[in-house]
Enzyme design. Structure first.
Site, PDB file in Angstrom:
ATOM      1  N   TYR A 233      -3.109 -11.854  14.927  1.00 49.37           N
ATOM      2  CA  TYR A 233      -3.009 -10.713  14.009  1.00 49.37           C
ATOM      3  C   TYR A 233      -4.216  -9.790  14.174  1.00 49.37           C
ATOM      4  CZ  TYR A 233      -3.398  -8.249   9.496  1.00 49.37           C
ATOM      5  OH  TYR A 233      -3.566  -7.287   8.516  1.00 49.37           O
TER       6      TYR A 233
ATOM      7  N   ASP B 222      11.162   2.824  12.698  1.00 45.62           N
ATOM      8  CA  ASP B 222      10.517   1.626  13.239  1.00 45.62           C
ATOM      9  C   ASP B 222       9.395   2.107  14.169  1.00 45.62           C
ATOM     10  OD1 ASP B 222       9.734  -0.532  14.773  1.00 45.62           O
ATOM     11  OD2 ASP B 222      11.762  -1.327  15.005  1.00 45.62           O
TER      12      ASP B 222
ATOM     13  N   ASP C  15     -10.203  -6.671   7.901  1.00 44.41           N
ATOM     14  CA  ASP C  15     -11.445  -7.433   8.081  1.00 44.41           C
ATOM     15  C   ASP C  15     -11.292  -8.496   9.179  1.00 44.41           C
ATOM     16  OD1 ASP C  15      -9.549  -8.668   6.384  1.00 44.41           O
ATOM     17  OD2 ASP C  15     -11.057  -9.949   5.447  1.00 44.41           O
TER      18      ASP C  15
ATOM     19  N   LYS D 163      -4.356  -5.981  15.700  1.00 48.11           N
ATOM     20  CA  LYS D 163      -4.831  -4.876  14.859  1.00 48.11           C
ATOM     21  C   LYS D 163      -6.004  -4.155  15.533  1.00 48.11           C
ATOM     22  CE  LYS D 163      -3.793  -4.044  10.998  1.00 48.11           C
ATOM     23  NZ  LYS D 163      -2.760  -3.115  10.423  1.00 48.11           N
TER      24      LYS D 163
ATOM     25  N   THR E 171       2.176  -8.063   8.968  1.00 49.17           N
ATOM     26  CA  THR E 171       1.023  -8.587   8.224  1.00 49.17           C
ATOM     27  C   THR E 171       1.047 -10.107   8.020  1.00 49.17           C
ATOM     28  OG1 THR E 171       2.176  -8.082   6.165  1.00 49.17           O
ATOM     29  CG2 THR E 171       0.613  -6.443   6.931  1.00 49.17           C
TER      30      THR E 171
ATOM     31  N   TRP F 244      -7.923  -8.631   1.925  1.00 53.48           N
ATOM     32  CA  TRP F 244      -7.431  -9.404   0.773  1.00 53.48           C
ATOM     33  C   TRP F 244      -6.701  -8.488  -0.230  1.00 53.48           C
ATOM     34  CZ3 TRP F 244     -11.186 -13.894  -0.947  1.00 53.48           C
ATOM     35  CH2 TRP F 244     -11.666 -14.553   0.181  1.00 53.48           C
TER      36      TRP F 244
ATOM     37  N   LEU G  52       0.828  -1.207   0.000  1.00 58.43           N
ATOM     38  CA  LEU G  52       0.000   0.000   0.000  1.00 58.43           C
ATOM     39  C   LEU G  52       0.866   1.262   0.000  1.00 58.43           C
ATOM     40  CD1 LEU G  52      -2.783   1.311   0.106  1.00 58.43           C
ATOM     41  CD2 LEU G  52      -2.694   1.147   2.609  1.00 58.43           C
TER      42      LEU G  52
HETATM   43  N1  LIG Z   1      -2.167  -7.613   2.804  1.00 57.61           N
HETATM   44  C1  LIG Z   1      -3.448  -7.868   3.091  1.00 57.61           C
HETATM   45  O1  LIG Z   1      -4.060  -8.804   2.550  1.00 57.61           O
HETATM   46  C2  LIG Z   1      -4.184  -6.995   4.063  1.00 57.61           C
HETATM   47  C3  LIG Z   1      -5.508  -7.318   4.396  1.00 57.61           C
HETATM   48  C4  LIG Z   1      -6.194  -6.514   5.311  1.00 57.61           C
HETATM   49  C5  LIG Z   1      -5.559  -5.411   5.857  1.00 57.61           C
HETATM   50  N2  LIG Z   1      -4.263  -5.134   5.534  1.00 57.61           N
HETATM   51  C6  LIG Z   1      -3.622  -3.988   6.167  1.00 57.61           C
HETATM   52  O2  LIG Z   1      -3.253  -3.072   5.160  1.00 57.61           O
HETATM   53  C7  LIG Z   1      -2.053  -2.394   5.538  1.00 57.61           C
HETATM   54  C8  LIG Z   1      -1.071  -2.443   4.390  1.00 57.61           C
HETATM   55  O3  LIG Z   1      -0.823  -3.806   4.079  1.00 57.61           O
HETATM   56  P1  LIG Z   1       0.264  -4.241   2.999  1.00 57.61           P
HETATM   57  O4  LIG Z   1      -0.286  -5.416   2.293  1.00 57.61           O
HETATM   58  O5  LIG Z   1       0.739  -3.040   2.242  1.00 57.61           O
HETATM   59  O6  LIG Z   1       1.411  -4.738   3.965  1.00 57.61           O
HETATM   60  P2  LIG Z   1       2.908  -5.127   3.610  1.00 57.61           P
HETATM   61  O7  LIG Z   1       3.110  -5.184   2.149  1.00 57.61           O
HETATM   62  O8  LIG Z   1       3.243  -6.308   4.449  1.00 57.61           O
HETATM   63  O9  LIG Z   1       3.699  -3.860   4.150  1.00 57.61           O
HETATM   64  C9  LIG Z   1       3.836  -3.594   5.504  1.00 57.61           C
HETATM   65  C10 LIG Z   1       5.092  -2.779   5.655  1.00 57.61           C
HETATM   66  O10 LIG Z   1       5.257  -2.471   7.041  1.00 57.61           O
HETATM   67  C11 LIG Z   1       6.633  -2.564   7.324  1.00 57.61           C
HETATM   68  N3  LIG Z   1       6.845  -2.739   8.748  1.00 57.61           N
HETATM   69  C12 LIG Z   1       6.712  -3.869   9.482  1.00 57.61           C
HETATM   70  N4  LIG Z   1       7.048  -3.630  10.765  1.00 57.61           N
HETATM   71  C13 LIG Z   1       7.385  -2.319  10.826  1.00 57.61           C
HETATM   72  C14 LIG Z   1       7.812  -1.477  11.873  1.00 57.61           C
HETATM   73  N5  LIG Z   1       7.975  -1.942  13.112  1.00 57.61           N
HETATM   74  N6  LIG Z   1       8.071  -0.182  11.590  1.00 57.61           N
HETATM   75  C15 LIG Z   1       7.938   0.295  10.338  1.00 57.61           C
HETATM   76  N7  LIG Z   1       7.554  -0.458   9.303  1.00 57.61           N
HETATM   77  C16 LIG Z   1       7.265  -1.750   9.545  1.00 57.61           C
HETATM   78  C17 LIG Z   1       7.097  -3.738   6.512  1.00 57.61           C
HETATM   79  O11 LIG Z   1       8.495  -3.677   6.382  1.00 57.61           O
HETATM   80  P3  LIG Z   1       9.341  -5.047   6.270  1.00 57.61           P
HETATM   81  O12 LIG Z   1       8.983  -5.609   4.931  1.00 57.61           O
HETATM   82  O13 LIG Z   1      10.738  -4.564   6.397  1.00 57.61           O
HETATM   83  O14 LIG Z   1       8.901  -5.916   7.392  1.00 57.61           O
HETATM   84  C18 LIG Z   1       6.356  -3.516   5.213  1.00 57.61           C
HETATM   85  O15 LIG Z   1       7.104  -2.695   4.334  1.00 57.61           O
HETATM   86  C19 LIG Z   1      -1.599  -3.054   6.828  1.00 57.61           C
HETATM   87  O16 LIG Z   1      -2.010  -2.279   7.919  1.00 57.61           O
HETATM   88  C20 LIG Z   1      -2.327  -4.366   6.864  1.00 57.61           C
HETATM   89  O17 LIG Z   1      -2.573  -4.814   8.182  1.00 57.61           O
HETATM   90  C21 LIG Z   1      -3.571  -5.894   4.640  1.00 57.61           C
END
Ligand SMILES: NC(=O)c1ccc[n+]([C@@H]2O[C@H](COP(=O)([O-])OP(=O)(O)OC[C@H]3O[C@@H](n4cnc5c(N)ncnc54)[C@H](OP(=O)(O)O)[C@@H]3O)[C@@H](O)[C@H]2O)c1
Length: 290
Positions: free
Chosen positions: A132, A43, A109, A136, A69, A157, A12
């Site tokens: 998780y 961090d 969700d 959240k 995540t 998703w 995102l």
């Molecule tokens: N992916 C899904 O299917 C999904 C579904 C529902 C909701 N969401 C929510 O949507 C949001 C965006 O998801 P996404 O898919 O873009 O996630 P993502 O691709 O996993 O990206 C999360 C980012 O957060 C970074 N991160 C982890 N721990 C951290 C910390 N302590 N300090 C700073 N950065 C940190 C990660 O870095 P590293 O790679 O270095 O760990 C990664 O770059 C999240 O809040 C997630 O919970 C996602």
């Protein structure tokens, strides 16, 4: 407008930066001053660093895309899940409040138990069934407690530039002739393109609150996999299986379809049907990129 993006290297975060930069380019102005931070730069679980960074940079908006995540890993690393998804969010909320910044926080969700028979609205009872989801949910509560200018967007998703179900399926199909996919968990596959657009539109308003933010329509993981292979013309047998026959650490909600009820009420529900968004993604995005 100064915008701090945390977790900017995630799916995102990357899409938000793309869209904000292209708005700047299209109007030939630096409307958005983008401060993007990866985990190495900031961090979110380090309270002192978060406080110092936000107080020093004084953003107008903080978009928190940082999160732990990995749903299954969270079951084994409970401390890390809560440190990032709950306390990390609290750190951001407290510091943002001190500089009067609004927060866009992304939730999930998985804050619901999945036993509903109809799409969840924002005021439906939350009850998570995984570490998780629970971590959240605590993050959401901290935002509500410590910030008075917040947008909590629950999405689901998600796929974009990073690791996701779509890429997993396509990679898997390169080495296998058939794949088992669960057909008894339902949700709404959501493109980061659609979500980032909504975030950018809502963040400049004062419509603070909790929102459901997913693509329109619903399907099972099985339906989603079939659609991906159909759109990519990949010849693979997809076997529907039940969740109980698919070994995974974390329990997932059976039905976590979200109704973008509040976005519809304020006229900002620009989400497309999930089929339309995945079609565009598969046409335009180079899956082998990352
Ligand atoms: N992916 C899904 O299917 C999904 C579904 C529902 C909701 N969401 C929510 O949507 C949001 C965006 O998801 P996404 O898919 O873009 O996630 P993502 O691709 O996993 O990206 C999360 C980012 O957060 C970074 N991160 C982890 N721990 C951290 C910390 N302590 N300090 C700073 N950065 C940190 C990660 O870095 P590293 O790679 O270095 O760990 C990664 O770059 C999240 O809040 C997630 O919970 C996602």
């Amino acid at each position: 407008m100064k915008i701090l993006i945390t977790g900017s290297n995630g799916q995102l975060g990357r899409e938000l930066i793309n869209q904000l930069e292209s708005i700047n380019q299209s109007i030939k102005q630096k409307k958005y001053d983008i401060l993007s931070t990866t985990r190495d730069d900031l961090d979110i679980s380090n309270q002192t660093n978060v406080e110092n960074f936000i107080l020093h940079n004084k953003p107008d908006v903080v978009i928190n895309c940082a999160s732990y995540t990995k749903v299954d890993e969270c079951e084994n690393h409970i401390d890390i899940a809560y440190k990032i998804n709950a306390l990390g969010v609290r750190n951001i909320a407290i510091a943002s409040e001190k500089v009067n910044a609004s927060i866009v926080h992304i939730s999930t969700d998985y804050v619901f138990n999945g036993l509903s028979k109809y799409p969840y609205r924002e005021d439906d009872k939350t009850e998570s069934i995984s570490v998780y989801g629970k971590s959240k949910l605590m993050g959401e509560k901290f935002v509500e407690q410590f910030s008075h200018k917040y947008f909590i967007l629950r999405t689901a998703w998600l796929y974009g530039d990073g690791n996701n179900f779509v890429k997993t399926m396509i990679k898997f199909s390169k080495e296998n002739k058939e794949v088992n996919v669960v057909d008894d968990q339902f949700g709404s596959p959501t493109s980061t393109v659609d979500l980032a657009k909504v975030i950018i539109n809502i963040m400049e308003t004062e419509n603070y609150g909790v929102y459901h933010a997913t693509c329109e329509g619903e399907c099972s993981w099985y339906d989603f996999a079939k659609k991906i292979f159909e759109l990519k013309n990949i010849d693979i047998k997809v076997n529907p299986i039940k969740s109980k026959d698919f070994k995974s650490k974390a329990q997932r909600p059976q039905y976590s379809v979200l109704d973008n009820f509040m976005l519809k009420l304020i006229g900002l529900n620009s989400f497309r049907k999930w089929e339309e968004s995945i079609e565009e993604y598969l046409k335009e995005y180079d899956i082998s990129r990352r």
